[in-house]
Design an enzyme around this catalytic site. Structure first.
Site, short mmCIF file in Angstrom:
data_model
loop_
_atom_site.label_atom_id
_atom_site.label_comp_id
_atom_site.label_asym_id
_atom_site.label_seq_id
_atom_site.Cartn_x
_atom_site.Cartn_y
_atom_site.Cartn_z
N HIS A 23 -5.60 -21.89 9.59
CA HIS A 23 -7.02 -22.15 9.13
C HIS A 23 -8.10 -21.20 8.33
CE1 HIS A 23 -11.16 -23.80 9.10
NE2 HIS A 23 -11.36 -22.59 9.75
N ASP A 49 0.88 -1.21 -0.24
CA ASP A 49 0.12 -0.10 -0.02
C ASP A 49 0.84 1.27 0.11
OD1 ASP A 49 1.19 0.00 2.44
OD2 ASP A 49 -0.96 0.22 3.66
N CYS A 98 -13.50 -28.81 6.50
CA CYS A 98 -12.19 -28.15 6.01
C CYS A 98 -10.95 -29.08 5.82
CB CYS A 98 -11.74 -27.12 7.11
SG CYS A 98 -10.33 -26.35 6.37
N GLY A 156 1.10 3.69 2.46
CA GLY A 156 1.23 4.19 3.55
C GLY A 156 0.37 5.44 4.11
N GLY A 157 -0.47 5.88 3.14
CA GLY A 157 -1.56 6.87 3.37
C GLY A 157 -2.86 6.41 4.34
N ASP A 183 -2.84 8.26 -1.50
CA ASP A 183 -4.24 9.01 -1.64
C ASP A 183 -4.40 9.45 -0.49
OD1 ASP A 183 -4.50 6.39 -0.62
OD2 ASP A 183 -6.60 6.22 -1.20
N CYS A 235 -7.11 -28.58 10.41
CA CYS A 235 -8.34 -29.32 10.54
C CYS A 235 -8.02 -30.89 10.50
CB CYS A 235 -9.31 -28.96 9.56
SG CYS A 235 -9.88 -27.24 10.23
N ASP A 239 -7.91 -7.55 0.20
CA ASP A 239 -7.02 -7.77 1.16
C ASP A 239 -7.76 -7.35 2.46
OD1 ASP A 239 -6.55 -4.65 1.03
OD2 ASP A 239 -5.49 -5.03 2.64
N CYS A 262 -7.94 -28.55 5.59
CA CYS A 262 -6.67 -27.81 5.94
C CYS A 262 -5.79 -28.55 6.75
CB CYS A 262 -6.53 -26.30 6.17
SG CYS A 262 -7.06 -26.15 8.15
ZN LIG Z 1 -9.25 -25.93 8.54
#
Ligand SMILES: [Zn+2]
Length: 378
Positions: A336, A93, A305, A95-96, A147, A310, A267, A307
């Protein structure tokens, strides 16, 4: 141009875009969520873990890296990618936003913003030229124009003068950008909730031909319907052949609603920040794993999930770690939550491919509990 956007398909049901963004460090499919690595680290995650979960692009914060360790040190290391051992794409970004949100003591002038360092109290000055110099030294693939991000609500009169200053600052950014063949600079459309000002901002910035555009000034405390309406009239003002980035948005419902309105990149610190509080995003809604009711719950955080967290660890174990402030607990919930959002974006992309993002939204909101009157949002 260092940044190229390839439109793969538009969802017939909603108009959402499936695409691919190419950068000097590879490419990523959109809509995409970018994990935030404020200080050149996504808190508690190794770059290898981010790769493994499918994050092709991450974000770092100019303001924080400028203060610590200083952009000169990052440059000496060979740029952010080498410094942090991340070979995927990076966006910084300007910094603004931090200057406007962290510092109470700021003075906005045409030349830039005078403010105090939030750590030491030292007087600092950030301008379009300075923001470009820092980002040129940090060396991300995508950098953002400096900006002004006005708070919500702001009067039409204030917003108009702010939008016009942001446009003049954008011109100065383009002029000060020293590495346009290696780093793509995105313009930021401002204008708050005002359609005429969004139109004016988009028209002026699009005429400057940035390689991508962000929609800024949203997710700053306005109700969700105000954000959705602003997106509805802003995204059609942006060129089809360039990526569109909605800054600071990361709750599951807003990611889907943003993609529905033609946004490609998002983001937010939300998934990583709440993870360190013991709050998890799951396919059935929010789960606060710190709660006592999980002390003997040996199921995974999200049974749907797959992942790393999990597949291997229980709610009871993670609750225990987090209650004891054990770093490993924060790592497991962070992993996760990021995996959950990256996987959600994968499902969004598939739904666009299948021309059914509208149906997907309904199903997801139903399962997640967003349609319930007592739904707990983030
Ligand atoms: Zn997970």
């Amino acid at each position: 141009m260092p940044i190229k956007y390839e439109l793969i398909k538009t969802c017939k049901q909603t108009g959402a875009r499936l695409g691919r963004v190419h950068t000097p460090h590879g490419s990523f499919e959109t809509p995409m969520f970018m994990p935030v690595g404020t200080l050149a680290t996504v808190k508690t995650m190794a770059p290898e873990e981010l790769k493994e979960m499918g994050a092709d692009i991450i974000l770092a914060n100019t303001y924080h890296l400028w203060l610590r360790p200083g952009e000169d040190i990052v440059e000496e290391a060979g740029g952010l990618h080498k410094f942090m051992n991340w070979d995927g794409s990076i966006l910084t970004d300007s910094g603004g936003f931090q200057v406007f949100s962290l510092s109470d003591l700021r003075d906005i002038k045409e030349e830039g913003v005078h403010f105090r360092n939030h750590i030491s109290g030292e007087k600092l000055f950030l301008s379009p030229e300075k923001a470009m110099q820092i980002q040129n030294s940090l060396g991300p693939d995508i950098m953002m124009a400096f900006d002004e991000c006005p708070p919500y609500p702001a009067s039409h009169e204030y917003m108009k003068s702010s939008v016009e200053r942001t446009t003049r600052w954008a011109e100065r950014c383009l002029e000060a950008h020293k590495r346009p063949n290696e780093q793509g600079l995105f313009g930021i459309v401002q204008g708050g909730e005002y359609e005429d000002l969004r139109r004016q901002s988009a028209r002026d910035l699009v005429s400057m031909d940035f390689p991508g555009y962000a929609v800024g000034g949203l997710s700053v405390g306005e109700p969700k319907d105000v954000m959705n309406r602003a997106l509805e009239f802003t995204t059609p003002l942006l060129p089809d052949h360039k990526p569109r980035y909605l800054m600071g948005v990361g709750s599951p419902d807003s990611l889907i609603d943003g993609a529905l309105r033609g946004i490609d990149m998002f983001d937010c610190v939300l998934p990583t920040r709440i993870a360190r509080n013991g709050t998890c995003m799951t396919s059935e809604g929010r789960l606060v794993v710190r709660n006592a009711k999980y002390s003997r719950d040996f199921r995974p955080i999200d049974e749907a999930c797959d992942c790393h967290t999990c597949r291997n660890y229980s709610r009871a174990y993670i609750r225990h770690l987090i209650k004891c402030n054990e770093t490993f607990g924060f790592r497991l919930t962070t992993y996760h939550n990021l995996y959950f959002l990256l996987n959600l974006m994968k499902q969004v992309r598939q739904a666009i491919l299948d021309d059914r993002l509208g149906d997907f939204r309904e199903e997801f909101f139903e399962q997640y509990g967003f349609n319930k009157p007592d739904a707990k949002n983030f």
